[in-house]
Design an enzyme around this catalytic site. Structure first.
Site: not given
Ligand code: ADP
Ligand code: SF4
Length: 709
Positions: A191, A196, A244, A286, A318, A340-341, A370, A664
Site C-alpha cells: 500500500y 500511509y 495500491r 478518493d 462509484r 467499494a461503495r 458507510c 422517523d
Molecule cells: P421516513 O424517513 O421515516 O420514511 P419521511 O418523512 O421521509 O419519513 O416520510 C414520511 C412520509 O409519510 C412522507 O412522505 C409524508 O408525506 C407521509 N405521511 C405523513 N403523514 C401521512 C398520513 N397521515 N397519511 C399518508 N402519508 C403520510
Molecule cells: Fe453508497 Fe451510501 Fe451505501 Fe455508502 S452508505 S454504499 S455511499 S449508498
C-alpha cells in the site's frame, strides 16, 4: 424457501446467455500474475469497521459479495505490525500467527463462490498515532500528518526512520505475506496511498532523506519497490502482488524526465507489481460524496496508467452503470472495474448485469454513510442496503427473504424511505401490501431533499424501491392518500405500519446544548417551509444545530436563488458531522462559492424581524446581523399523531390490527436509520427481528506476545 436460480452461480462459471451482449466484456476472465480473476468486477479494499473482534460478521459480509459475482473480493487495511496501529478506528491485523484463523474464515468464504481473495497489507506510517501499541509512528523524515479534525488529532509525532527501521518494515511485510498466504489469500497488496508509509516515501513533502531512499524520484520509489520485491519473494507463484497507489498529488508535480511524477513512478515500477490499483490521495477526493463528485471522477488522474504498464489496472469511481464500466474498459482506462461503495449498496450487482437485470441494481447514492460507520468505529452501515453488516449477526441476505407461511395483509402509512423499505421487504416475504402516501409522489424527505443542490443522486433511495414495488403483484400503491386513524382501520389490514416521518421545529438551542423553546416569529421558518417556497426575504440566516448536510445545503440553495445568506452554528464547523462522510472540505468550498458568511460556535438567541441576535456559545460575545428571515435546522420531532390515534382508537372486539411505528416517526434520524428501521420491522414480521448474534474473536489458547521488532 429454495434459493432462486439467479443467485446460485459462482462468479467463475458465468452463464452469459441472458447478459446484454455489450456487457459481456465485463465477464471475461483476466490473468493477474499467477492467478486468474473470473471476471472484471473487483471489490477493491475498503474499510468495513470489521476486525478480528468480529470475524464471522466480516467473513459473511465479504462472502455475500463473492456470492453476488464480484470476481475479486478484498479485505480492508490489514496492519502488518503494531507500529501501524490506527486505534480507535477499527482495523484488522496480521501481527502474528494467532491472527491467521480469523482471516482464513474470510478467504474460505470468498473461495466458496469461485472468487479470489485479496489482502490489503498496510503500514500507516505517520498517519497512525499508535494509541494502543504506544510505539513511535514511523516516517521517512519525521514529518507528521497533523490532522485538524478532532477525531483524528493526536499528539505523538513520528520518528525519522533509520536504515534499520526500513529493514524492519521490509521484514514485517515479509512475515505478514507469509501469514496472508497461510490464511489463503490470492492477491497480496503493498500500500502506497493516502498518506500511509509507502506514499510518504514517494512524496517530497514527506521525504527529505539524503540517503538512497530520498531525493530524486528513482530513490523515492525505492522503498515501495523493495516492499513489492519482498512480497513477491515470499509469495513466489502462490499469489499475485498488487500495488495500491495514490496518484493525484504526484500527477500535479512536474518531472524532468516524465510527463509528471505520477508518470515517473508508474514507469519506474511498471512491471514490478502484477496489478496496479490506482486511486486519489485524500479520502474526500478518493471516496467523494455524490454531492460533490460525479461517477468516474478519478479518470482524469489515473487515465494514463494503462499506457505506461502492461500489467492490469483496477480503479474506482462509484461505478454503478454497466455501460460506464464497459466504456472504461473499451476506452483503455481500466482492465478491472473497482467497486467499494457500489459493492456495499448492491453486492449482487455483477450477477444482475450478467443476468440482464440491470434495472434491479440497487445503486449507491454516494452519501458516504458507510464511511461514517468506519469513523464511528462500527461495522459498515449502508443507506441503500440495510442488510450490509447484518449478514451473519441477523442472517439477512440482500436478495433472499423468508417467505411467510401466513401471508397476512399489511397497510403502510407513509411512502418515505422507511415506508417504502418496509413495503418492499414485506412484499418480498409474501405479504399483501397496501402503501398509502399523502403527497402526490413517493419518497418523503428524499423526494424533497433530492431537489436541493448536489443531492439528485439520493433520489435512488426512492426510485429503486418504487420500481421494485411496481414489479410485484401483491402490492397496491396509492399516492394523494392521507390516512387518519379511522381511514387506516377501515382498510382492514392485519398489520398497520405507521411511517409518517418527522417534522422540523423552530426550537432554539441553549448554552447547555439542549433544544429549548421555539423561536416564535412569522419570519422564522423550517426546511419544510423552504421546500414549499413559503420563505420570504432577501437576507436569510440559516441557523444549524442539526450539524449534518441539510443546513449547509439549504444555505447553498437559498444563496443560489440570489439571496444574501449567513450560516451560523453552535458547532465548531459548518455542517460539522460531514467530517464523518468526507464532505466537510467541499461544504466550505460550496458555501464560499455562493458567498455564504459562516459563523461557528455561535448560538441564536433572538430575532425581531430585521436583526438576528446571536452570541458566542462559549464566551457569550454578542453578534448581531441583518436578516429578513431565519431558517432553523435543528430539532426534529416524530410525526406520530396517526399512530397515537390508532392506539387510542383500536376497535374493541373482533380482529385487531397489529400496530407498528417505524422510521422517523419512531425516532428521527438520517435516511440510513429510516431504511434500516423499515427493513427491521418487515423482517420481524417473519423472523425474530430483535435477536442478533454476538460475534466473538477466535482466540489462541495462550495470549499472544507482540514484539515491537
Ligand atoms: P421516513 O424517513 O421515516 O420514511 P419521511 O418523512 O421521509 O419519513 O416520510 C414520511 C412520509 O409519510 C412522507 O412522505 C409524508 O408525506 C407521509 N405521511 C405523513 N403523514 C401521512 C398520513 N397521515 N397519511 C399518508 N402519508 C403520510
Ligand atoms: Fe453508497 Fe451510501 Fe451505501 Fe455508502 S452508505 S454504499 S455511499 S449508498
Amino acid at each position: 424457501m429454495g434459493q432462486p436460480e439467479h443467485i446460485s452461480s459462482p462468479a467463475n462459471t458465468a452463464d452469459l446467455s441472458e447478459c446484454h451482449p455489450s456487457h459481456q466484456i465485463l465477464f471475461e476472465p483476466i490473468q493477474i500474475g499467477p492467478v486468474v480473476a473470473p471476471n472484471r468486477f473487483y471489490q477493491v479494499p475498503h474499510a468495513s469497521g470489521m476486525t478480528e473482534a468480529n470475524p464471522r460478521v466480516r467473513a459473511a459480509f465479504r462472502e455475500t459479495k463473492a456470492e453476488g459475482g464480484w470476481g475479486v473480493v478484498s479485505t480492508g487495511a490489514v496492519s502488518i505490525h503494531p507500529s501501524s496501529d490506527d486505534s480507535p478506528l477499527p482495523f484488522a491485523r496480521l501481527w502474528s500467527e494467532a491472527d491467521i484463523a480469523s482471516h482464513a474464515l474470510t478467504t474460505e468464504a470468498i473461495h466458496r463462490h469461485g472468487s479470489l481473495a485479496a489482502v490489503e497489507l498496510w503500514h500507516g506510517g505517520a498517519v497512525v498515532m499508535n494509541r494502543t501499541s504506544r510505539l513511535p509512528p514511523l516516517s521517512p523524515s519525521g514529518i507528521s500528518w497533523a490532522a485538524t479534525h478532532i477525531g483524528f488529532m493526536g499528539q505523538l509525532r513520528p520518528k525519522k526512520m533509520t536504515g534499520a527501521d526500513i529493514d524492519d518494515v521490509l521484514e514485517w511485510q515479509r512475515l505478514a505475506t507469509r501469514r496472508a498466504l497461510d490464511a489463503g489469500f490470492d492477491i497480496l497488496y503493498v500500500y502506497a496511498g493516502m498518506g500511509y508509509l509507502g506514499y510518504e516515501f514517494l512524496l517530497p513533502e514527506y521525504n527529505h532523506r539524503d540517503d538512497g531512499y530520498g531525493g530524486p524520484l528513482e530513490n523515492r520509489v525505492r522503498f515501495v519497490r523493495e516492499m513489492l520485491e519482498v512480497t513477491r519473494d515470499e509469495a513466489g507463484d502462490r499469489a499475485a502482488v498488487a500495488l495500491r497507489i495514490s496518484l493525484e498529488e504526484l500527477r500535479g508535480k512536474p518531472s524532468e524526465h516524465y510527463e509528471s511524477e505520477a508518470h515517473g513512478v508508474v514507469s519506474l515500477l511498471s512491471n514490478v507489481p502484477d496489478l496496479w490499483d490506482v486511486k486519489m490521495d485524500s479520502s474526500p477526493n478518493d471516496c467523494g460524496a455524490s454531492r460533490f463528485r460525479p461517477e468516474g471522477a478519478h479518470e482524469p488522474i489515473i487515465d494514463f496508467v494503462k499506457r505506461v504498464t502492461d500489467r492490469p489496472v483496477v480503479g474506482v469511481g462509484r461505478f454503478t452503470s454497466p455501460d460506464t464500466m464497459v466504456s472504461q474498459i473499451r476506452r483503455g482506462v481500466l482492465d478491472l472495474i473497482g467497486g467499494a461503495r457500489a459493492s456495499i449498496a448492491d453486492p449482487f450487482l455483477p450477477n444482475k448485469v450478467r443476468q440482464g437485470r440491470s434495472d434491479d441494481i440497487r445503486e449507491c447514492i454516494g452519501c458516504n454513510i458507510c464511511i461514517a460507520s468506519w469513523h464511528d468505529g462500527v461495522p459498515v452501515r449502508c443507506t441503500q442496503n440495510a442488510t450490509a453488516g447484518e449478514e451473519w449477526r441477523r442472517g439477512w441476505h440482500p436478495e433472499r427473504f423468508t417467505r411467510t407461511e401466513k401471508p397476512a395483509s399489511l397497510l403502510v402509512i407513509g411512502g418515505g424511505p422507511a415506508g417504502l423499505e418496509a413495503a418492499h421487504v414485506a412484499a418480498k416475504q409474501g405479504f399483501e401490501v397496501t402503501i398509502a402516501e399523502r403527497a402526490d409522489d413517493w419518497g418523503g424527505r428524499v423526494l424533497q431533499e433530492s431537489q436541493l443542490p448536489g443531492l439528485a443522486t439520493w433520489r435512488r433511495v426512492r426510485d429503486y424501491r418504487v420500481w421494485a414495488l411496481s414489479q410485484m403483484g401483491n402490492v397496491s400503491m396509492f399516492t394523494n392518500s392521507e390516512l387518519d386513524a379511522e381511514a387506516a382501520i377501515s382498510v382492514g389490514a392485519e398489520h398497520i405500519a405507521v411511517a409518517t416521518g418527522a417534522r422540523w421545529t423552530r426550537r432554539l438551542y441553549s448554552a447547555l446544548e439542549i433544544a429549548v423553546d421555539a423561536l416564535d416569529h412569522p419570519q422564522v421558518y423550517t426546511p419544510e417551509d423552504v421546500y414549499s417556497e413559503r420563505l420570504i426575504g432577501d437576507r436569510v440566516l440559516v441557523f444549524d444545530y442539526d450539524n449534518y448536510y441539510l443546513g449547509g445545503v439549504l444555505a447553498e440553495h437559498l444563496a443560489a436563488q440570489g439571496r444574501t445568506v449567513t450560516y451560523a452554528t453552535p458547532a465548531g464547523h459548518a455542517s460539522a458531522w460531514t467530517f464523518m462522510t468526507n464532505e466537510l472540505p467541499f461544504v466550505y468550498q460550496a458555501l464560499a462559492h455562493r458567498g455564504v458568511d459562516i459563523h461557528t460556535t455561535t448560538n441564536l438567541i433572538g430575532f425581531d424581524g430585521t436583526r438576528a441576535a446571536m452570541q458566542n456559545l462559549f464566551n457569550a460575545t454578542p453578534l448581531e446581523i441583518d436578516a429578513d428571515s431565519i431558517v432553523i435546522v435543528g430539532h426534529r420531532e416524530s410525526r406520530d399523531t396517526v399512530f397515537e390515534a390508532l392506539v387510542a382508537s383500536k376497535p374493541s372486539g373482533g380482529e385487531q390490527p397489529c400496530l407498528h411505528l417505524i422510521g422517523d416517526a419512531l425516532a428521527p434520524g438520517a435516511i440510513v436509520h429510516a431504511v434500516h428501521s423499515g427493513h427491521t420491522f418487515a423482517r420481524g414480521l417473519v423472523d425474530e427481528e430483535t435477536i442478533y448474534l454476538r460475534d466473538e474473536p477466535i482466540v489462541p489458547a495462550e495470549p499472544t506476545r507482540v514484539f515491537p521488532r
